[in-house]
Structure formats: structure tokens, C-alpha cells
Design an enzyme around this catalytic site. Structure first.
Site, PDB file in Angstrom:
ATOM      1  N   CYS A   3     -15.880 -43.984 -42.515  1.00 25.60           N
ATOM      2  CA  CYS A   3     -17.249 -44.043 -41.973  1.00 25.60           C
ATOM      3  C   CYS A   3     -17.393 -42.956 -40.920  1.00 25.60           C
ATOM      4  O   CYS A   3     -16.613 -42.894 -39.964  1.00 25.60           O
ATOM      5  CB  CYS A   3     -17.528 -45.419 -41.372  1.00 25.60           C
ATOM      6  N   CYS A   6     -17.831 -44.312 -37.364  1.00 29.33           N
ATOM      7  CA  CYS A   6     -16.565 -44.887 -36.876  1.00 29.33           C
ATOM      8  C   CYS A   6     -15.619 -43.765 -36.451  1.00 29.33           C
ATOM      9  O   CYS A   6     -14.917 -43.889 -35.437  1.00 29.33           O
ATOM     10  CB  CYS A   6     -15.912 -45.771 -37.944  1.00 29.33           C
ATOM     11  N   ASP A  29     -28.080 -36.393 -31.793  1.00 26.67           N
ATOM     12  CA  ASP A  29     -28.135 -36.151 -33.234  1.00 26.67           C
ATOM     13  C   ASP A  29     -27.817 -34.685 -33.515  1.00 26.67           C
ATOM     14  O   ASP A  29     -28.260 -33.783 -32.802  1.00 26.67           O
ATOM     15  CB  ASP A  29     -29.533 -36.504 -33.763  1.00 26.67           C
ATOM     16  N   HIS A  45     -18.248 -51.876 -36.600  1.00 29.83           N
ATOM     17  CA  HIS A  45     -18.941 -51.383 -37.789  1.00 29.83           C
ATOM     18  C   HIS A  45     -19.875 -52.449 -38.360  1.00 29.83           C
ATOM     19  O   HIS A  45     -19.427 -53.497 -38.812  1.00 29.83           O
ATOM     20  CB  HIS A  45     -17.953 -50.941 -38.874  1.00 29.83           C
ATOM     21  N   ASN A  85     -33.288 -46.808 -39.636  1.00 30.50           N
ATOM     22  CA  ASN A  85     -33.531 -46.762 -41.076  1.00 30.50           C
ATOM     23  C   ASN A  85     -32.538 -47.699 -41.757  1.00 30.50           C
ATOM     24  O   ASN A  85     -31.347 -47.674 -41.448  1.00 30.50           O
ATOM     25  CB  ASN A  85     -33.352 -45.336 -41.605  1.00 30.50           C
ATOM     26  N   HIS A  96     -23.853 -46.912 -41.066  1.00 28.09           N
ATOM     27  CA  HIS A  96     -23.334 -47.571 -39.851  1.00 28.09           C
ATOM     28  C   HIS A  96     -24.569 -47.728 -38.971  1.00 28.09           C
ATOM     29  O   HIS A  96     -25.221 -46.719 -38.635  1.00 28.09           O
ATOM     30  CB  HIS A  96     -22.264 -46.685 -39.198  1.00 28.09           C
ATOM     31  N   HIS A  98     -27.470 -47.661 -36.604  1.00 32.00           N
ATOM     32  CA  HIS A  98     -27.749 -46.748 -35.490  1.00 32.00           C
ATOM     33  C   HIS A  98     -29.237 -46.746 -35.205  1.00 32.00           C
ATOM     34  O   HIS A  98     -30.057 -46.931 -36.099  1.00 32.00           O
ATOM     35  CB  HIS A  98     -27.264 -45.324 -35.801  1.00 32.00           C
ATOM     36  N   HIS A 100     -32.197 -44.409 -33.600  1.00 31.00           N
ATOM     37  CA  HIS A 100     -32.627 -43.088 -33.150  1.00 31.00           C
ATOM     38  C   HIS A 100     -33.510 -43.294 -31.914  1.00 31.00           C
ATOM     39  O   HIS A 100     -34.459 -44.091 -31.960  1.00 31.00           O
ATOM     40  CB  HIS A 100     -33.481 -42.392 -34.211  1.00 31.00           C
TER      41      HIS A 100
HETATM   42  P1  AMP Z   1     -30.244 -41.878 -40.869  1.00 31.54           P
HETATM   43  O1  AMP Z   1     -30.811 -40.877 -41.826  1.00 31.54           O
HETATM   44  O2  AMP Z   1     -31.248 -42.788 -40.254  1.00 31.54           O
HETATM   45  O3  AMP Z   1     -29.069 -42.623 -41.490  1.00 31.54           O
HETATM   46  O4  AMP Z   1     -29.685 -41.037 -39.644  1.00 31.54           O
HETATM   47  C1  AMP Z   1     -28.449 -40.425 -39.650  1.00 31.54           C
HETATM   48  C2  AMP Z   1     -28.506 -39.337 -38.619  1.00 31.54           C
HETATM   49  O5  AMP Z   1     -27.191 -38.926 -38.335  1.00 31.54           O
HETATM   50  C3  AMP Z   1     -29.276 -38.097 -39.054  1.00 31.54           C
HETATM   51  O6  AMP Z   1     -30.389 -37.884 -38.180  1.00 31.54           O
HETATM   52  C4  AMP Z   1     -28.244 -36.976 -38.951  1.00 31.54           C
HETATM   53  O7  AMP Z   1     -28.770 -35.763 -38.478  1.00 31.54           O
HETATM   54  C5  AMP Z   1     -27.237 -37.563 -37.995  1.00 31.54           C
HETATM   55  N1  AMP Z   1     -25.887 -37.060 -38.112  1.00 31.54           N
HETATM   56  C6  AMP Z   1     -25.165 -36.840 -39.242  1.00 31.54           C
HETATM   57  N2  AMP Z   1     -23.934 -36.386 -38.949  1.00 31.54           N
HETATM   58  C7  AMP Z   1     -23.866 -36.324 -37.590  1.00 31.54           C
HETATM   59  C8  AMP Z   1     -22.864 -35.920 -36.651  1.00 31.54           C
HETATM   60  N3  AMP Z   1     -21.643 -35.504 -37.057  1.00 31.54           N
HETATM   61  N4  AMP Z   1     -23.151 -35.969 -35.332  1.00 31.54           N
HETATM   62  C9  AMP Z   1     -24.371 -36.373 -34.903  1.00 31.54           C
HETATM   63  N5  AMP Z   1     -25.355 -36.776 -35.729  1.00 31.54           N
HETATM   64  C10 AMP Z   1     -25.110 -36.742 -37.055  1.00 31.54           C
END
Ligand code: AMP
Length: 116
Positions: A3, A6, A29, A45, A85, A96, A98, A100
Site C-alpha cells: 500500500c 502505508c 499531495d 490501514h 473519494n 487507503h 485519506h 484531501h
Molecule cells: P484519490 O484519487 O482520492 O485516491 O487521491 C489520491 C491522491 O494521492 C492523489 O491526489 C495523488 O496526487 C496523491 N498521491 C499519489 N502518490 C502520492 C505520493 N507519493 N505522495 C503524495 N501524494 C500522492
């Protein structure tokens, strides 16, 4: 388990940390959509809001107890939006849980700009 978030929590993948305590991590992000675009994740997780139960929901309350402080640390001084989302139709790309936290600029009034 493989993950991405994680791995970030463990420190195996670097992140731009904004806030951390024993239960949660907040980091910027990688593809920000606003001057403040921070992700808040539980260290435990949980796949998405679908995985929130009476046994683990305390961490969700914990996230919201700290969201105002995290938004300020992230650079949102005049309001912010919190989005999560869940699943395919919402385009969840990292499985995982999260949240925003988006701000630092005037956001459109609606999720769907064609409604503005
Ligand atoms: P979601 O589309 O709601 O699942 O959001 C996932 C978010 O994770 C997206 O906005 C990506 O830009 C962000 N993301 C993906 N990989 C990373 C990373 N390594 N570090 C920080 N953010 C990330």
C-alpha cells in the site's frame, strides 16, 4: 500488503510532512490542485470510508479534531474544503482512507464547475 500510503507512513517512501502524531499523518499531495493540498491519512490501514466501523471510527474523529490545525499548517488561512473519494465511481486512486484538505485560494462554489 503493498500500500503506497502505508509505505509513506513507514517512511519507506518520502513525503512532505505537514503534521504527525501517534494516529495520523498529514503530507502534501504530490500533484497539488491548490496552493494548500494536504492528505490526512490514518496510520492504521483502512481502505476507504467503506471500511469505517464502530471499532476504528475513533481515528476519523481524531482526524477531524486536527483538521483545522492541519489546514492552517498547510497554508489555508481563509477556509478550506475536505474531500474523500470512495471507490471506482469517485475515482479513488489510492486504496487507503485519506482526506484531501484543499485551500489557499478561492475555490469554485460547487464540485461540478458547470453548476457555477
Ligand atoms: P484519490 O484519487 O482520492 O485516491 O487521491 C489520491 C491522491 O494521492 C492523489 O491526489 C495523488 O496526487 C496523491 N498521491 C499519489 N502518490 C502520492 C505520493 N507519493 N505522495 C503524495 N501524494 C500522492
Amino acid at each position: 500488503m503493498d500500500c503506497l500510503f502505508c509505505s509513506i507512513i513507514k517512511g519507506d517512501i518520502p513525503s512532505n510532512k505537514v503534521y504527525e502524531d501517534e494516529k495520523i499523518l498529514a503530507f502534501r499531495d504530490i500533484a497539488p490542485e491548490a496552493p494548500c493540498h494536504v492528505l490526512i491519512v490514518p496510520k492504521e490501514h483502512i481502505e476507504s470510508t467503506d471500511g469505517i466501523t464502530p471499532e476504528n471510527s475513533d481515528v476519523v474523529a481524531h482526524i477531524f479534531e486536527h483538521v483545522a490545525e492541519i489546514a492552517k499548517l498547510g497554508g489555508a488561512s481563509n477556509g478550506y474544503r475536505v474531500i474523500t473519494n470512495c471507490g471506482h465511481d469517485a475515482c479513488q486512486s489510492v486504496p487507503h482512507l485519506h482526506f484531501h484538505v484543499i485551500g489557499g485560494t478561492q475555490l469554485p462554489a460547487h464540485c461540478f464547475p458547470e453548476n457555477d
